[in-house]
Design an enzyme around this catalytic site. Structure first.
Site, PDB file in Angstrom:
ATOM      1  N   HIS A  81     -10.486   2.362  -2.428  1.00 23.55           N
ATOM      2  CA  HIS A  81     -10.881   1.470  -1.266  1.00 23.55           C
ATOM      3  C   HIS A  81     -12.088   0.151  -0.937  1.00 23.55           C
ATOM      4  CE1 HIS A  81     -10.439   3.069   3.243  1.00 23.55           C
ATOM      5  NE2 HIS A  81      -9.297   2.928   2.682  1.00 23.55           N
ATOM      6  N   HIS A  88       0.952  -1.255  -0.079  1.00 24.97           N
ATOM      7  CA  HIS A  88       0.163   0.132   0.088  1.00 24.97           C
ATOM      8  C   HIS A  88       0.460   1.267   0.045  1.00 24.97           C
ATOM      9  CE1 HIS A  88      -3.191   2.140   0.925  1.00 24.97           C
ATOM     10  NE2 HIS A  88      -3.017   2.971   1.845  1.00 24.97           N
TER      11      HIS A  88
END
Lengths: 923, 244
Positions: free
Chosen positions: A273, A205
């Protein structure tokens, strides 16, 4: 009720009551005052005590379920109730809001539990009980408040793997080895906080390990190519080669920054997301919007628009076919849409662009892309923090929310993910973030800070860590404002609060004063040192003491293997029977990825700030789909506007990732051009969502898509300024088999509009105009939407995917020039569903008929429904025919008519038929 | 004539304050957005302004009901000044969340209906609605007295269904000064009985409405530009400025 029926639970009736739990010194008069002043609507509200028999008491045959938030989950209503009651002199010291459900129906105990667990509550953020639920007031947590040491020295690969798994670090074996070696050299073991900080900083990430990895690519012909980082070799390489004068910052900060006019810059960012949205759809998408808005604020820009691209499974999936741990696509869609709307509406940023795509490969791995654009005075984002600057944290206090968000989102999901990762998902608090925006922008204008970043995944660890990369920093966790006591130091350091920024301030006093005026919490938590070390203490105890160089540059470069698979042979089907073109067209108009999303869009405020020029739905009835959406940034005076074009395709990527990427870039460019953009001043954002890149064929698809991004960016002379990759989008079933996501690339093209007054309208404007087709009259059916509705006829596929148009720019320029000259009254992009769908939508949007010539528009499905690049329908007055003839590849194919009939070659249908297919599902 | 000063109070969660300030500025006023903390501690006072305009948004996140906490704040910290302002004949304007807050204070629908007899309930559709609407004006308020044509602007709210115990009295004294035109959903986006979009108090000084006239003050904002006449809302703000 509807959802209960989905799970085949025999529920006859369901009533819902709001519970308000209070703690404090309150007499019965006080309680009555709290109830009437704060809790019930004065006109049609009523209240009763929870334990006294009354309207909310189950009667014979009814059962009671109560749900409430888990401790520590954002509870703004509870917090506001405490604040307001205290202001009114009532001593409420804690409050929380819950729900009581009274259930009627012949349910077994098991069915009642199923109802509670699967329908009435969300495991991730809520608790439930039969009968009464004990409220959980936020007080203190039990837990281990000490820092512990994790032994990593001298462990073999198996030992390191165990540590990696136990703490869910998500690191590679060689990364664990490097960490073990590093601490062996230091002659000590790392603390939990050090290990977690390394795991966050080195997570997929945060570190984009795959996009930075060295990749050995096996090409379709068997040869190999060495690629030293996808980001560097393709995306950044294109941006560097183009070297566009309008780009002020690309790929280095939280968001890309490009010049808007002589006074203003705009900041661009798009995020994903996905994992959180699969588990808690509302909270996941809610914090997705919050996160991307914060990224924009993290480059000192005022957020002025948000966008959302949402990918879900089919809404008619049988619930019993869903693996355990997977929410039904309907529930995901409902929650995601509500979450996007809640955040954007409350924070007061217009949601101007988006798309919704449905495909079976999103059922277990839904995707949520959220974008944001911000406005800032030219060059006003300071990036000059210096030793001695205070570290100021602004915004919400720290709780055990979202601990481990970055490592969580970098791993695949399985049935147990919802349990294990519960604390990695949070509900946003847009009201706090709105306050943050107000404070940061004023602080920027008053030059109160020298650097800023947001606390995203990884919390303070990544925010302070990034800012301290070259400087070094010392932080005392004892000074960090906490929601409640009982957090371990590493949790305070890692917690991913949504609404928090970190700033460097030479003199923090005026910043703290400003925050107070706007009712935003702020605290000084440390200092930038200049010693190149990250030192974190908790009062007297040292929690972290590591070298910033090791933290940021110590990660071994990942080496990966990719295989680019040759296109599977898919013969073009030159002549197959067209059964019922009218029926096929109506079926396509009601295809879940094509039909109107107006019902969703109307729940998003796309008007706030007063700058919206082209809305997502327009035309005389406001129900026709627009292409690019256009906005004049509030407060600007140059008369310029900006436009956002989006490209996304779920169907082509599996067949030909290279072609798919070109097509979605071309689609984003077309939309921007129709929104009024100058195609010679476009900036692009990329969002990759793929499965596990450790599978060489999956990585091969990503490599191909990156190559297309590079080639297309160079062709369009449109630089990428920011991007995001979301990988490991796979759901692992209990038997070990994996559902990978549809390979998905979302491209956002942001363009500048010199004259918003000439932007084409949405929908055909008037009868008697000419209809021009720009681009090829036929497209390909491989990877088309037509293919998905005609599986009967085209088993084995409907031929190859359309090949990229590598000569597109000249066409886009010609169309843009005509728009600039005010000659295009309206236009529509030919994309999903092909020419027939585009014509039908366009005519319906304007409530004007069309007569398109059968000599050009034949009944060949490649003509009616084929998909490809660089194709437009334009409405031009007959007197401007001469300028149209100069457009390469343009041909007049018909006229607009004063009828309610739409004739597309051999196909004829009424506006009413189109309406019922396209938006009949909307009440 | 000097430009009248307009006080635009903002609480945590207020978000259409700049839009409202833009409209008053274009109409010839001098608006100032003021954090509500400044009203509370006396840094700013209503006596220094000629108009109060409560903006839209989600004050306090709509916790405990839209506009409720802002209304309590206004009455608790600022109630005397509000009453003095009305007595002094100062125009007051509340839009969307500002309207909801003014209803919570009891200033609207006004003295013939005590606080707590009117409310803005959840939209009949059960969802937030953002769409353009058309409103027919009637002249009982200083804000609408000279309007002759319909106004068009967007709504953006989830709780805008006007419910009042005294709707009949209100109607009889022409207190409903803005009504949705077109008949039924979606033209009346929230299901208000009698198509009520905006109401005024008995003095005609206080106007509250759900739609956002501040978002239609320029021709280019109109989604129907190039297709139909506009219904620009600037005259509403100019009327308030003239009355100040």
């Amino acid at each position: 009720m509807e959802r209960a029926q989905l799970f085949e639970l025999p529920v006859d009736g369901l009533s819902r009551f709001r519970l308000v739990h209070l703690r404090g010194e309150l007499g019965s008069d006080d309680l009555a005052r709290v109830a009437t002043t704060f809790c019930c609507d004065p006109v049609h509200g009523w209240w009763e005590m929870v334990d006294a028999p009354g309207q909310a008491t189950p009667t014979q045959g009814q059962r009671q379920i109560e749900t409430g938030l888990r401790p520590g989950v954002t509870d703004r209503e509870g917090a506001e109730l405490v604040r307001a009651a205290n202001e009114a002199g009532l001593s409420v010291d804690a409050a929380t809001i819950g729900t009581r459900w009274i259930v009627a129906g012949e349910l077994s105990e098991y069915q009642l539990e199923q109802l509670a667990a699967r329908v009435l509550h969300n495991e991730v953020i809520e608790r439930w009980a039969k009968g009464q639920l004990q409220p959980s007031f936020v007080g203190s947590l039990s837990g281990s408040p000490d820092t512990s040491t994790i032994a990593v020295r001298g462990l073999d690969a198996d030992g390191l793997a165990k540590v990696n798994a136990l703490r869910r670090l998500g690191l590679d074996p060689q990364e664990m080895q490097v960490i073990s070696d590093h601490f062996t050299d230091l002659d000590r073991d790392p603390s939990d906080a050090e290990l977690e900080t390394l795991a966050q900083t080195w997570s997929e990430h945060c570190a984009h390990k795959t996009f930075r990895a060295h990749i050995t690519v096996t090409e379709p012909d068997g040869s190999t190519t060495e690629v030293d980082g996808l980001l560097k070799s393709y995306l950044r390489a294109a941006t560097d080669t183009i070297d566009a004068p309008w780009v002020r910052s690309a790929f280095v900060d939280n968001a890309g920054i490009v010049q808007f006019d002589d006074e203003w810059d705009i900041a661009l960012k798009a995020e994903t997301h996905n994992h959180p949205s699969a588990l808690e759809p509302f909270g996941g998408s809610n914090t997705g919007v919050g996160g991307v808005v914060r990224d924009i604020l993290g480059v000192s820009a005022k957020p002025i628009s948000v966008s959302d691209i949402l990918c879900f499974g089919p809404e008619d999936v049988e619930p019993r076919e869903l693996p355990e741990g997977v929410l039904h696509p309907k529930r995901i869609r409902e929650g995601v849409v509500a979450g996007v709307g809640d955040y954007g509406n409350k924070i007061g940023v217009p949601n101007i662009a988006g798309a919704i795509v449905h495909d079976p490969r999103y059922t277990t791995t839904p995707l949520v892309f959220a974008g944001c654009i911000g406005l800032l005075p030219n060059g006003s984002n300071p990036t000059n923090a210096a030793p001695g600057d205070a570290i100021v944290v602004l915004g919400g206090a720290v709780g055990r929310d979202g601990v481990g968000g970055a490592t969580f989102s970098s791993q695949t999901m399985g049935a147990e993910t919802a349990d294990v990762a519960g604390s990695s998902v949070q509900i946003g608090d847009p009201i706090v973030e709105k306050g943050l925006i107000d404070v940061v922008l004023q602080a920027r204008d008053e030059k109160l800070y020298t650097a800023i970043t947001d606390c995203g995944a990884g919390g303070l660890s990544s925010a302070v860590g990034e800012m301290a990369e070259t400087l070094g920093a010392r932080v005392d966790l004892a000074t960090v404002p906490l929601k409640y006591a009982g957090l371990a130091p590493w949790e305070v350091w890692l917690s991913e609060a949504q609404e928090r920024m970190v700033l460097a301030a030479p003199d923090p006093a005026p910043l703290l004063e400003l925050a107070k005026r706007w009712s935003v919490d702020a605290a000084v938590i440390g200092t930038f040192t200049g010693d190149g070390r990250l030192t974190v203490v908790d009062g007297e105890d040292t929690v972290i003491d590591i070298d910033c160089a090791f933290l940021h540059d110590g990660r071994p470069k990942r080496r990966m293997k990719a295989t680019v698979v040759a296109d599977r042979p898919r013969p073009r089907l030159d002549s197959f029977r067209v059964g019922d073109p009218v029926g096929d067209l109506l079926k396509l108009l009601s295809h879940p990825s094509i039909r109107s999303n107006e019902d969703v869009v109307r729940t998003f405020d796309h008007e706030i700030m007063g700058g919206t020029v082209v809305r997502p739905y327009g035309g005389p009835h406001g129900d026709g789909p627009a292409d690019g959406t256009t906005q004049i940034p509030p407060g600007t005076t140059s008369g310029r506007a900006m436009t956002v074009g989006i490209g996304v395709n779920a169907l082509m990527g599996e067949l030909d990732s290279y072609a798919m990427a070109w097509h979605v870039i071309d689609e984003a460019v077309r939309n921007a051009v129709l929104g009024g953009a100058d195609p010679d001043q476009l900036s692009l954002l990329d969002n990759f969502a793929w499965g596990k890149p450790t599978n060489p064929e999956t990585l091969g698809q990503i490599v191909a898509a990156c190559r297309a991004c590079h080639d297309a960016a160079l062709h369009f002379n449109a630089p990428f300024v920011s991007g995001k990759d979301s990988l490991y989008n796979e759901f692992v079933r209990p038997d070990g088999s994996a559902d990978p996501v549809a390979p998905t690339l979302v491209i956002t093209a942001v363009g500048l509009v010199d004259n918003p007054a000439v932007v084409p309208l949405t929908g055909v404007v008037r009868p008697g105009n000419d209809v021009w087709l720009v681009g090829s009259e036929s497209g390909s059916l491989g990877g088309s939407h037509y293919e998905t509705i005609r599986r009967d006829l085209v088993a084995g596929g409907a031929g190859p995917v359309a090949q990229p148009n590598t000569d597109a720019l000249v066409t886009h320029r010609a169309v843009a020039a005509l728009i600039g000259a005010g000659q295009v009254e309206s236009g529509h992009d030919i994309a999903e569903g092909g020419l027939a769908v585009a014509a039908a939508e366009w005519a319906f949007a304007g409530r004007i008929g069309l007569q398109l010539d059968a000599s050009v528009i034949s009944g060949d499905p490649h003509v009616l429904f084929g998909e490809g690049s660089t194709r437009y329908l334009l409405e031009v007055a007959p007197e401007n025919a001469a300028s149209m003839e100069a457009v390469p590849g343009a041909q007049k194919i018909g006229v607009t008519t004063a009828t309610d009939t739409v004739v597309i070659g051999p196909v004829s249908l009424s506006l009413a038929d189109i309406e019922s297919a396209y938006r009949g599902h909307i009440q | 004539m000097s430009r009248p000063r307009i006080l635009i109070p903002i609480a945590l969660g207020t978000n259409r304050d700049n839009d409202l300030a833009d409209a008053f500025r274009l109409a010839g006023g001098d608006p100032e957005t003021v954090p509500i903390a400044d009203l509370r501690n006396g840094v700013r006072r209503m006596s220094d302004y000629q108009i109060l305009a409560v903006p839209g948004g989600f004050s306090y996140g709509d916790a405990l009901g839209a506009g409720r906490l802002l209304g309590l704040d206004l009455m608790g910290w600022f109630g005397d000044q509000l009453r003095t302002a009305v007595d002094a004949g100062k125009p007051i304007f509340g839009v969307c969340n500002g309207f909801q807050a003014l209803v919570r204070t009891g200033l609207l629908p006004g003295d013939d209906a005590p606080a707590g007899t009117a409310t803005l309930a959840e939209n009949q559709s059960g969802r937030f609605e953002c769409r353009w609407v058309s409103m027919a004006p009637s002249p009982a308020s200083v804000w609408t007295a000279e309007l002759t044509e319909s106004l068009r602007c967007p709504v953006a709210h989830g709780e805008g269904q006007f419910v009042a115990a005294n709707l009949q009295t209100l109607t009889e004294r022409d207190g409903v000064v803005l009504r949705y035109e077109g008949g039924g959903y979606p033209h009346n986006p929230n299901g208000s009985a009698g198509d009520v979009a905006g109401v005024t108090d008995a003095t005609g000084l206080v106007l509250g409405l759900m739609p956002h006239p501040e978002n239609h003050i320029h021709q280019w904002q109109d989604p129907l530009r190039g297709r139909a006449p506009s219904g620009n809302c600037l005259p509403l703000f100019e009327a308030g400025i003239r009355a100040a």
